[in-house]
Design a protein around this motif. Structure first.
Motif, PDB file in Angstrom:
ATOM      1  N   ARG A  61     -12.344  11.398 -21.802  1.00 51.16           N
ATOM      2  CA  ARG A  61     -11.061  11.787 -21.218  1.00 51.16           C
ATOM      3  C   ARG A  61     -11.094  11.687 -19.700  1.00 51.16           C
ATOM      4  NH1 ARG A  61      -9.526  17.115 -24.772  1.00 51.16           N
ATOM      5  NH2 ARG A  61      -9.058  16.010 -26.698  1.00 51.16           N
ATOM      6  N   SER A  65      -8.818   9.200 -17.425  1.00 51.66           N
ATOM      7  CA  SER A  65      -8.022   9.715 -16.317  1.00 51.66           C
ATOM      8  C   SER A  65      -8.308   8.934 -15.038  1.00 51.66           C
ATOM      9  CB  SER A  65      -8.313  11.196 -16.116  1.00 51.66           C
ATOM     10  OG  SER A  65      -7.633  11.681 -15.000  1.00 51.66           O
ATOM     11  N   ASP A  66      -9.569   8.645 -14.783  1.00 51.26           N
ATOM     12  CA  ASP A  66      -9.932   7.852 -13.606  1.00 51.26           C
ATOM     13  C   ASP A  66      -9.322   6.454 -13.673  1.00 51.26           C
ATOM     14  OD1 ASP A  66     -11.383   9.932 -12.542  1.00 51.26           O
ATOM     15  OD2 ASP A  66     -13.334   9.176 -13.240  1.00 51.26           O
ATOM     16  N   LYS A  68      -6.595   5.579 -15.232  1.00 48.39           N
ATOM     17  CA  LYS A  68      -5.154   5.692 -15.002  1.00 48.39           C
ATOM     18  C   LYS A  68      -4.850   5.817 -13.510  1.00 48.39           C
ATOM     19  CE  LYS A  68      -3.784   7.664 -19.441  1.00 48.39           C
ATOM     20  NZ  LYS A  68      -3.228   8.831 -20.126  1.00 48.39           N
ATOM     21  N   GLU A  69      -5.660   6.584 -12.793  1.00 49.50           N
ATOM     22  CA  GLU A  69      -5.474   6.713 -11.336  1.00 49.50           C
ATOM     23  C   GLU A  69      -5.658   5.376 -10.644  1.00 49.50           C
ATOM     24  OE1 GLU A  69      -7.437   9.740  -8.990  1.00 49.50           O
ATOM     25  OE2 GLU A  69      -7.377  11.086 -10.726  1.00 49.50           O
TER      26      GLU A  69
END
Length: 83
Positions: A61, A65-66, A68-69
């Motif tokens: 997860r 998230s990284d 997506k950033e």
């Protein structure tokens, strides 16, 4: 001839009864397990978190998230907006 059929029928009935009894015991055991899980969940004891157990799912997860950033930053750069 008739006695062979009676023996076969009795053996079949016995086998079906044994299988049904075993399945019923398994069903009761599964229900008991689920009752214990529900009791534990409602007793106020918090379930273990992924961070405490060291699950690899938590790491996945974070990595997602990284990513997506990074995609958002690249899209901003591509559109000419300063991130």
């Amino acid at each position: 001839m008739m006695s062979d059929q009676i023996v076969t029928a009795a053996a079949s009935l016995t086998a079906i009864s044994i299988v049904a009894f075993a399945m019923l015991r398994g069903w009761h055991g599964w229900l008991t397990l689920k009752e214990h899980e529900l009791d534990r969940a409602t007793s106020g004891k918090a379930p273990e978190r992924e961070v405490d157990t060291g699950s690899a799912l938590g790491a996945a997860r974070i990595e997602l998230s990284d990513l997506k950033e990074r995609i958002k930053k690249l899209e901003a750069i591509a559109s000419g907006v300063d991130p």
